[in-house]
Design a protein around this motif. Sequence first.
Motif, PDB file in Angstrom:
ATOM      1  N   LYS A 110      11.775  -9.869 -11.821  1.00  0.00           N
ATOM      2  CA  LYS A 110      11.138  -9.606 -10.523  1.00  0.00           C
ATOM      3  C   LYS A 110      12.071  -8.863  -9.569  1.00  0.00           C
ATOM      4  N   LEU A 140       8.675  -3.287  -9.676  1.00  0.00           N
ATOM      5  CA  LEU A 140       7.321  -3.822  -9.495  1.00  0.00           C
ATOM      6  C   LEU A 140       6.321  -2.692  -9.625  1.00  0.00           C
ATOM      7  N   ALA A 193       1.817  -1.990 -10.853  1.00  0.00           N
ATOM      8  CA  ALA A 193       0.544  -2.573 -11.262  1.00  0.00           C
ATOM      9  C   ALA A 193      -0.230  -1.502 -11.997  1.00  0.00           C
ATOM     10  N   THR A 230      -4.150  -0.693 -13.783  1.00  0.00           N
ATOM     11  CA  THR A 230      -5.517  -1.103 -14.079  1.00  0.00           C
ATOM     12  C   THR A 230      -5.868  -0.552 -15.446  1.00  0.00           C
ATOM     13  N   VAL A 267      -6.360  -5.737 -13.668  1.00  0.00           N
ATOM     14  CA  VAL A 267      -5.107  -5.266 -13.097  1.00  0.00           C
ATOM     15  C   VAL A 267      -3.976  -6.201 -13.539  1.00  0.00           C
ATOM     16  N   ALA A 294       0.126  -6.846 -13.039  1.00  0.00           N
ATOM     17  CA  ALA A 294       1.293  -6.473 -12.235  1.00  0.00           C
ATOM     18  C   ALA A 294       2.546  -7.087 -12.829  1.00  0.00           C
ATOM     19  N   GLU A 313       1.426 -11.148 -13.661  1.00  0.00           N
ATOM     20  CA  GLU A 313       0.288 -11.323 -12.760  1.00  0.00           C
ATOM     21  C   GLU A 313      -0.950 -10.637 -13.330  1.00  0.00           C
ATOM     22  N   GLY A 366      -4.182 -10.295  -9.409  1.00  0.00           N
ATOM     23  CA  GLY A 366      -3.719 -10.858  -8.140  1.00  0.00           C
ATOM     24  C   GLY A 366      -3.229 -12.290  -8.174  1.00  0.00           C
ATOM     25  N   PRO A 420     -14.481   2.833  -7.524  1.00  0.00           N
ATOM     26  CA  PRO A 420     -13.127   3.386  -7.508  1.00  0.00           C
ATOM     27  C   PRO A 420     -12.691   3.939  -8.861  1.00  0.00           C
ATOM     28  N   MET A 457      -9.740   4.139 -11.052  1.00  0.00           N
ATOM     29  CA  MET A 457      -8.475   3.404 -11.101  1.00  0.00           C
ATOM     30  C   MET A 457      -7.523   3.952 -12.144  1.00  0.00           C
ATOM     31  N   PHE A 465      -0.767 -13.298  -1.803  1.00  0.00           N
ATOM     32  CA  PHE A 465      -1.553 -12.066  -1.835  1.00  0.00           C
ATOM     33  C   PHE A 465      -1.489 -11.365  -3.187  1.00  0.00           C
ATOM     34  N   GLY A 466      -0.420 -11.591  -3.934  1.00  0.00           N
ATOM     35  CA  GLY A 466      -0.285 -10.903  -5.215  1.00  0.00           C
ATOM     36  C   GLY A 466       0.028  -9.431  -5.037  1.00  0.00           C
ATOM     37  N   HIS A 467       0.048  -8.716  -6.186  1.00  0.00           N
ATOM     38  CA  HIS A 467       0.462  -7.310  -6.179  1.00  0.00           C
ATOM     39  C   HIS A 467      -0.511  -6.442  -6.950  1.00  0.00           C
ATOM     40  N   SER A 468      -1.772  -6.889  -6.989  1.00  0.00           N
ATOM     41  CA  SER A 468      -2.760  -6.219  -7.838  1.00  0.00           C
ATOM     42  C   SER A 468      -3.801  -5.458  -7.035  1.00  0.00           C
ATOM     43  N   ILE A 480      -6.434  -5.756  -5.593  1.00  0.00           N
ATOM     44  CA  ILE A 480      -7.653  -6.544  -5.403  1.00  0.00           C
ATOM     45  C   ILE A 480      -7.306  -8.009  -5.125  1.00  0.00           C
ATOM     46  N   THR A 526     -14.420  -0.313  -2.647  1.00  0.00           N
ATOM     47  CA  THR A 526     -13.266  -1.198  -2.505  1.00  0.00           C
ATOM     48  C   THR A 526     -12.819  -1.114  -1.058  1.00  0.00           C
ATOM     49  N   VAL A 529      13.272  -6.788  -4.625  1.00  0.00           N
ATOM     50  CA  VAL A 529      12.132  -5.895  -4.461  1.00  0.00           C
ATOM     51  C   VAL A 529      11.247  -6.463  -3.355  1.00  0.00           C
ATOM     52  N   SER A 576       7.886  -6.295  -1.148  1.00  0.00           N
ATOM     53  CA  SER A 576       6.552  -5.768  -1.418  1.00  0.00           C
ATOM     54  C   SER A 576       5.541  -6.294  -0.412  1.00  0.00           C
ATOM     55  N   PHE A 598       2.292   1.595  -5.000  1.00  0.00           N
ATOM     56  CA  PHE A 598       2.120   1.486  -6.450  1.00  0.00           C
ATOM     57  C   PHE A 598       0.742   0.907  -6.735  1.00  0.00           C
ATOM     58  N   GLY A 599       0.354   0.965  -8.001  1.00  0.00           N
ATOM     59  CA  GLY A 599      -0.962   0.439  -8.379  1.00  0.00           C
ATOM     60  C   GLY A 599      -2.048   1.432  -8.024  1.00  0.00           C
ATOM     61  N   PRO A 600      -3.279   1.067  -8.339  1.00  0.00           N
ATOM     62  CA  PRO A 600      -4.383   2.019  -8.175  1.00  0.00           C
ATOM     63  C   PRO A 600      -4.674   2.362  -6.717  1.00  0.00           C
ATOM     64  N   MET A 607      -7.471   2.969  -4.437  1.00  0.00           N
ATOM     65  CA  MET A 607      -8.905   2.684  -4.502  1.00  0.00           C
ATOM     66  C   MET A 607      -9.672   3.260  -3.324  1.00  0.00           C
ATOM     67  N   ALA A 613       6.183  -1.133  -2.437  1.00  0.00           N
ATOM     68  CA  ALA A 613       7.428  -1.828  -2.781  1.00  0.00           C
ATOM     69  C   ALA A 613       8.618  -0.990  -2.381  1.00  0.00           C
TER      70      ALA A 613
END
Lengths: 411, 411
Positions: free
Chosen positions: A129, A133, A135, A137, A168, A170, A227, A230, A350, A352, B79-82, B84, B137, B317, B319, B348-350, B352, B361
């Motif tokens: 971690k 980081l 994520a 989809t 998703v 992560a 993860e 989420g 969306p 993704m 909240f997570g990192h995804s 959604i 989204t 990290v 985020s 990072f991540g999608p 949307m 991050a």
Amino acid sequence: MSNPYLVNPGRRRALAVGGGFAALAGLPGAVLADGVRQDPPAKAAAGGGKALPEYAAWKDADAMVVHSANTIELRREDFGHSTITPSNRLYVRNNLNPPSADIVKDPDAWSLEVSGVARPGSLTVADLKRLGLTAVTMVLQCSGNGRAWFPHKPSGTQWTVGAAGCVVFAGVPVKDVVKALGGVAGGMKYMTSTGGEILPEGVDPNTVRVERSVPVEAMEDAVLAWELNGAALPLAHGGPLRLIVPGYMGVNNIKYIRHLAFTAEQSPAKIQQSSYRFYPVGEKGSDKYPSIWEMPVNSWITSPYEPGKPQPAGRVVLSGVAMGGFHALKEVEVSLDGGQTWKAADSFGPDMGRYAWRTFALAVDLKPGKYQIATRATNDKGDAQPKERQDNNRGYNNNSWLDHSIELEVV
Amino acid sequence: MSNPYLVNPGRRRALAVGGGFAALAGLPGAVLADGVRQDPPAKAAAGGGKALPEYAAWKDADAMVVHSANTIELRREDFGHSTITPSNRLYVRNNLNPPSADIVKDPDAWSLEVSGVARPGSLTVADLKRLGLTAVTMVLQCSGNGRAWFPHKPSGTQWTVGAAGCVVFAGVPVKDVVKALGGVAGGMKYMTSTGGEILPEGVDPNTVRVERSVPVEAMEDAVLAWELNGAALPLAHGGPLRLIVPGYMGVNNIKYIRHLAFTAEQSPAKIQQSSYRFYPVGEKGSDKYPSIWEMPVNSWITSPYEPGKPQPAGRVVLSGVAMGGFHALKEVEVSLDGGQTWKAADSFGPDMGRYAWRTFALAVDLKPGKYQIATRATNDKGDAQPKERQDNNRGYNNNSWLDHSIELEVV
């Protein structure tokens, strides 16, 4: 501290196995990879179906078909239209029974061995971690999704469309981990990962171990994920840590990963050498046949889908999911007449990215009658779904548009 | 058939209210919009916190803070990192108690009245499903998110950051419905929607009705949604049918919608005329002040967030989530020194779309010490989060980067 690999003795069940596996006592339920035998049936539910196993009891029971304790698929009518598959509707397929749920009690403590790099070593999830980081989809899909339509009845679970979801994940990019460890050692051609399942004693580990190799290039987009959608990655989906290889079939996404190795050769495990190979009906699997790696382009209608219930005539919105497989999706067409004519459908919701599927819709005006609704996706590489499945002994990679079509009666 | 608006008599509770509302007996728990009084406390949970109310019992209890039966927020560390937010971690805020759960038993049967169009009429959800399909989204956020930091202690729930989530709603575009009904009638300036809550007898309905108006232009992206994150919209989030107005604060997204009207004037309801207005501390709300409509740009750190637990020195990290509000997000910066210096963070991540938030991050190397970690988002319009909140009587729209900053101790 208790050994997380030890199965809770109170949950051990007697095995009823044929062949030479009487020595496997102490292992609960199904243990052998890839169709050596079927999983034991889960307890029958009140309604006549099978009940969810305890490790997956949090799944949405009404939306799932429980084939066995280790094979659970989503009903076609329950895919929804939101692109993302909720975690409690994501299919489950385990080659071996999951380890004890104790391993997800303190996810940060889980330890991963990394080898085939300049500076091999062990890292906990807490260490990971702090490295990076990201994520992604992506479609997660069992190699045998669509197996139910092969006429030669391959052994294994008779999935229709529900051994797939778009979710998703992560975690840390594998390349960040590799960079922190000095890079991949010279001459390594594969990324080989080993799952944390308990192996039976008294048998050659290579016959049962869940260990898969993919081309080393796959590390570019690969993620060590803690993860899912989420929340902390549940045991049922490989928590506390899973290797995610976007664009590759489910089996390559190793659950409860305990060893990530860059190797010159593919794993000697049976699941790599002879299982999960694409080979002719009636033959024996071996390393001379292609490994089940990259996913093919695919699509299917998800609504309306109420078998046996005719739809009223008039305007109907047909909708489904379409994926490009290893490549990005380019387009999806819909046929109302079993593939004689096709119309382009519109994607919605969306986008993704390359590894996700997209929801699509086409509004049509239907007169009373019977329709055979088919969908055909094409990806950026130019691959389109074929009409017919490509026969193979184990019933993998079915992306036939004919098999995935549905009948719709309009009154 | 039973009236879905009737509250289950077995669940009625006596009201303990001050003021002139003794006539409200028969209504369970809190009924009055926007801070007239606090909701009754939910039953205390075993661990000392409050228990989830029955209609939201499926929420992830460990991730939520239950302020009351109608106000439930997500913990900052969950909240997570995804991108959604899982449905079982999405905040809940009701202005009135939800109707009986009977209304979500057969969602397709729910009926919506549409007026202010060329051909007014009633449509069931089944009818709507045949008109069109889309998914969006978006950040759903309570107007009072961040209220806890206003020094004048506005009445209402003392939310920190958790009255917000980023989710996928699927349903029919409002403009498809309007088109099917011949278009918006002449002279209509607002889209006015009415919720399906049970109103108390003996009081002027305008003092309690949940009815909001937004500029008619908002219909371009608005959706009548029956699905949340891939599953049927739950009662707790406005099922069977909710009006979704992307980019607008939560209160404008009317739950259990039973009437969608295009109107020349804004609703006469108190919740439109004087509540949910942005006005000076100590003043009375009225229609001379701006309505709480468009969301402002905002962001906050979500990990690491373990108050009271120092982080080990070295690479960390950082985020969080960042949203552009009504406009798309452009960038987000992070400060380690309480806003003296800033560094750009990576998304990072999608991606949307305009109405979603993005995860971001920044990896930093931290020596032992105390850090004040702040984040500052800027949107496409050029709006950046201000250092200080903009005081207002009810504590709405707090997007101060200072308020949202966290302290991090490194050892």
